[in-house]
Design a protein around this motif. Structure first.
Motif, PDB file in Angstrom:
ATOM      1  N   PRO A  11       0.810  -1.217   0.000  1.00  0.00           N
ATOM      2  CA  PRO A  11       0.000   0.000   0.000  1.00  0.00           C
ATOM      3  C   PRO A  11       0.845   1.269   0.000  1.00  0.00           C
ATOM      4  O   PRO A  11       0.418   2.293  -0.523  1.00  0.00           O
ATOM      5  N   PHE A  12       2.052   1.193   0.572  1.00  0.00           N
ATOM      6  CA  PHE A  12       2.934   2.355   0.587  1.00  0.00           C
ATOM      7  C   PHE A  12       3.520   2.582  -0.801  1.00  0.00           C
ATOM      8  O   PHE A  12       3.655   3.719  -1.256  1.00  0.00           O
ATOM      9  N   PRO A  34      10.317  -7.867  -0.673  1.00  0.00           N
ATOM     10  CA  PRO A  34      11.326  -7.799   0.391  1.00  0.00           C
ATOM     11  C   PRO A  34      11.405  -9.054   1.254  1.00  0.00           C
ATOM     12  O   PRO A  34      12.411  -9.285   1.913  1.00  0.00           O
ATOM     13  N   TRP A  35      10.348  -9.870   1.197  1.00  0.00           N
ATOM     14  CA  TRP A  35      10.305 -11.107   2.017  1.00  0.00           C
ATOM     15  C   TRP A  35      11.042 -12.259   1.349  1.00  0.00           C
ATOM     16  O   TRP A  35      11.370 -13.235   2.006  1.00  0.00           O
ATOM     17  N   GLY A  48      15.407  -2.301   4.337  1.00  0.00           N
ATOM     18  CA  GLY A  48      14.893  -3.515   3.704  1.00  0.00           C
ATOM     19  C   GLY A  48      13.420  -3.433   3.349  1.00  0.00           C
ATOM     20  O   GLY A  48      12.710  -4.441   3.278  1.00  0.00           O
ATOM     21  N   VAL A  50      10.124  -1.730   0.901  1.00  0.00           N
ATOM     22  CA  VAL A  50       9.682  -1.056  -0.326  1.00  0.00           C
ATOM     23  C   VAL A  50       8.566  -0.091   0.058  1.00  0.00           C
ATOM     24  O   VAL A  50       7.894  -0.291   1.069  1.00  0.00           O
ATOM     25  N   PRO A  51       8.356   1.036  -0.664  1.00  0.00           N
ATOM     26  CA  PRO A  51       9.037   1.407  -1.902  1.00  0.00           C
ATOM     27  C   PRO A  51      10.381   2.092  -1.676  1.00  0.00           C
ATOM     28  O   PRO A  51      10.613   2.706  -0.642  1.00  0.00           O
ATOM     29  N   ASP A  63      11.387   6.984   2.944  1.00  0.00           N
ATOM     30  CA  ASP A  63      10.324   6.049   2.689  1.00  0.00           C
ATOM     31  C   ASP A  63       9.275   6.689   1.794  1.00  0.00           C
ATOM     32  O   ASP A  63       9.558   7.728   1.187  1.00  0.00           O
ATOM     33  N   SER A  64       8.078   6.195   1.757  1.00  0.00           N
ATOM     34  CA  SER A  64       7.066   6.680   0.799  1.00  0.00           C
ATOM     35  C   SER A  64       6.758   8.159   1.001  1.00  0.00           C
ATOM     36  O   SER A  64       6.501   8.886   0.036  1.00  0.00           O
ATOM     37  N   GLU A 103      -0.250   0.781   8.540  1.00  0.00           N
ATOM     38  CA  GLU A 103       0.835   0.106   9.276  1.00  0.00           C
ATOM     39  C   GLU A 103       0.273  -0.869  10.306  1.00  0.00           C
ATOM     40  O   GLU A 103       0.719  -2.006  10.429  1.00  0.00           O
ATOM     41  N   ALA A 106      -1.144  -3.831   8.465  1.00  0.00           N
ATOM     42  CA  ALA A 106      -0.057  -4.696   7.971  1.00  0.00           C
ATOM     43  C   ALA A 106       0.550  -5.502   9.120  1.00  0.00           C
ATOM     44  O   ALA A 106       0.898  -6.676   8.964  1.00  0.00           O
TER      45      ALA A 106
END
Ligand code: GSF
Length: 203
Positions: A11-12, A34-35, A48, A50-51, A63-64, A103, A106
């Motif tokens: 979502p980010f 990333p996983w 580590g 994204v994005p 970060d985003s 967040e 998630a």
């Protein structure tokens, strides 16, 4: 050309992809989960995550929130952040609220992927209360306005739209549309925009 390292479910990352589309900025999408054990994300972002935006000179942005701030000032097309201080921080506060709900959602999603015996029910309840209080606050703050901050479409609407889209994708059981019809109306409007229609999360 700029590269955006992303996953198609993030979502980010979606928030950045919507901004890129709304501002007609060309970029190359690089899908990197990333996983995955083979991920190369840490080479671009020590966190580590994204994005990550990789610019022509090789420098990286995360970060985003930082990425969208950079992009908004890159072209005059469809400004998404006001210039004046108070209106600007009002949009950023909306982004913080929406990203915060995302967040917490998630976090629930990740906790529920753990073996049952290792999940912490109290931790999940805490995250759930943040999601529900956050949705309440978004609905309260939106009221009957056309867009989150009033008459203009801004980054606030993009962040809220990506948050609600993430809940639909990962938590179809959370009936936020019934609880908050004004958020449902906003989400319906956003879904009509190509920038949203082209970035719906896919499993
Ligand atoms: C959050 C990015 C994030 O959590 C931002 O860009 O706004 N504050 C950052 N990304 C997740 C994927 S998804 O949930 O969007 C991520 O890359 N997680 C990998 C990890 O190791 O946490």
């Amino acid at each position: 050309m700029m590269k955006l390292i992303l996953s198609l479910t993030s979502p980010f990352a979606r928030k950045v992809r919507v901004v890129l589309a709304e501002k007609r900025i060309d970029f190359e999408a690089v899908v990197d989960i990333p996983w995955e054990p083979t991920t190369r994300v840490p080479e671009y972002n020590p966190l580590g995550k994204v994005p990550v935006l990789v610019m022509d000179d090789g420098s990286t942005l995360f970060d985003s929130r930082v990425i969208v701030e950079y992009l908004d000032n890159l072209t005059p097309v469809s400004p998404l952040l006001p210039k004046e201080n108070r209106p600007r921080v009002a949009v950023r506060r909306w982004e913080a609220l929406a990203d915060g709900v995302t967040e917490s959602a998630a976090t629930i999603f990740l906790e529920k992927k753990r073996p049952e015996a290792r999940q912490d029910p109290e931790w999940i309840v805490r995250q759930e209360s943040q999601v529900f209080r956050g949705l309440e606050a978004m609905s309260e703050d939106l009221g009957e306005k056309t867009w989150c901050t009033g008459d203009f479409f801004t980054l606030a609407d993009i962040a809220v739209g990506c948050c609600l889209g993430y809940l639909d994708f990962r938590f179809p059981g959370i009936l936020w549309r019934e609880a908050h019809p004004n958020l449902a109306r906003l989400a319906g409007k956003l879904a009509q925009r190509a920038s949203f229609a082209e970035t719906v999360p896919v499993a």
